[in-house]
Design an enzyme around this catalytic site. Structure first.
Site, PDB file in Angstrom:
ATOM      1  CG  ASN A   1      -1.756   1.227   1.369  1.00 16.16           C
ATOM      2  OD1 ASN A   1      -1.879   2.006   0.411  1.00 16.16           O
ATOM      3  ND2 ASN A   1      -2.348   1.432   2.525  1.00 16.16           N
ATOM      4  CE  LYS A   9       0.171   3.464   4.817  1.00 16.07           C
ATOM      5  NZ  LYS A   9       0.039   3.595   6.245  1.00 16.07           N
ATOM      6  CG  HIS A  52      -6.089   1.765   5.011  1.00 11.93           C
ATOM      7  ND1 HIS A  52      -5.618   2.746   5.855  1.00 11.93           N
ATOM      8  CD2 HIS A  52      -5.066   0.894   4.861  1.00 11.93           C
ATOM      9  CE1 HIS A  52      -4.362   2.478   6.186  1.00 11.93           C
ATOM     10  NE2 HIS A  52      -4.001   1.358   5.591  1.00 11.93           N
ATOM     11  CD  GLU A 110      -3.035   5.507   6.644  1.00  6.55           C
ATOM     12  OE1 GLU A 110      -2.999   5.533   5.396  1.00  6.55           O
ATOM     13  OE2 GLU A 110      -2.093   5.086   7.340  1.00  6.55           O
ATOM     14  CD  GLU A 156      -3.638  -2.625   7.211  1.00  3.56           C
ATOM     15  OE1 GLU A 156      -2.488  -2.745   6.805  1.00  3.56           O
ATOM     16  OE2 GLU A 156      -4.373  -1.690   6.870  1.00  3.56           O
ATOM     17  N   GLY A 202       2.248   2.259  10.636  1.00  4.51           N
ATOM     18  CA  GLY A 202       3.187   3.375  10.468  1.00  4.51           C
ATOM     19  C   GLY A 202       3.922   3.763  11.744  1.00  4.51           C
ATOM     20  CB  SER A 258       5.010  -1.827  12.096  1.00  5.37           C
ATOM     21  OG  SER A 258       4.621  -0.475  12.288  1.00  5.37           O
TER      22      SER A 258
END
Ligand code: PEP
Length: 235
Positions: free
Chosen positions: A6, A8, A88, A90, A157, A163, A193
């Site tokens: 990904n 991003k 996701h 985010e 996740e 991150g 991570s």
């Protein structure tokens, strides 16, 4: 095993093309037993390669229309994209997507037959409240989602691991994936991570069918190092 990258909001159209060229040559030479996917930014979408499925990080649940700033099915179709990330963290937490909207997206793209990587994950305060709270939180993120959809891939996740450099422990991943496996028969990815130094341990966990990788996937050599760690080349 599935390796999904990904990007991003990293990489441009040009650097994505370079990345895919490099990764394609690596995969061509190595014949790894992996399914490899890359999710570049929308501006860098391009057709899939022989050993690499290119997917979209996001799309709006419509063919086309008055949705400023979004891309829909017709923009995906132009590049033959038939894989999309949905849910996701985010997009849930920064872009404010509700479970209702995420379920609408899921339903739309499932109806159109796309492969969907559906992401779930709990924030730190929920993890710190104990496993029951985690399980309850995660199952709520499946509200309105058809767990039997045949082109579904689920990515667990934990938000606190994304991150941050701090992956969930082997025990945390194993217990959470076992919980998800009670009701989900489709592939389960872990994300948060994942890097060359922990992929071998994570990849060996029962019920981990692959990984969704952010930071450590941005360099094709680092992404490749993770594949080598799981399936060292036979010499
Ligand atoms: C992600 O955003 O899906 C992710 C797993 O990121 P990172 O690997 O950087 O934690």
């Amino acid at each position: 095993m599935i390796f999904a990258a990904n990007f991003k909001m990293h990489h441009t159209r040009a650097s994505t093309a370079e990345y895919l060229d490099r990764l394609e040559s690596i995969l061509e030479a190595a014949e790894y037993p992996f399914k490899v996917m890359v999710f570049p930014p929308a501006t860098a979408l391009q057709p899939s390669r022989d050993w690499i499925t290119v997917g979209a990080q996001n799309a709006y649940p419509a063919e086309s229309g008055a949705y400023t700033g979004e891309i829909g099915l017709s923009q995906l179709a132009e590049f033959g994209i038939d894989t999309v990330l949905v849910g996701h963290s985010e997009r849930r937490n920064i872009l404010g997507e509700s479970q209702e909207f995420i379920a609408e997206k899921f339903g739309y793209f499932a109806d159109k037959g796309l492969q969907i990587i559906y992401c779930v994950g709990e924030p730190l305060e929920v993890r710190e409240s104990g496993f029951e709270a985690v399980a309850e939180y995660l199952w709520e993120q499946f509200d309105g989602i058809d767990l039997d959809y045949e082109r579904l891939i689920v990515a667990y996740e934990p938000v606190w691991a994304i991150g941050t450099g701090r992956a969930a422990s082997v025990e945390e991943i194993a217990a959470t994936h076992a919980e998800l496996r009670r009701r989900i028969r489709r592939p389960l990815l872990y994300g948060g991570s994942v890097k060359p130094s922990n992929i071998a341990q994570i990849g060996a966990i029962a019920d981990v069918d692959g990984v969704l990788v952010g930071s450590a996937s941005l360099d094709p050599e680092s992404f490749h190092a993770m594949m080598i760690a799981v399936a060292p080349p036979q010499v």
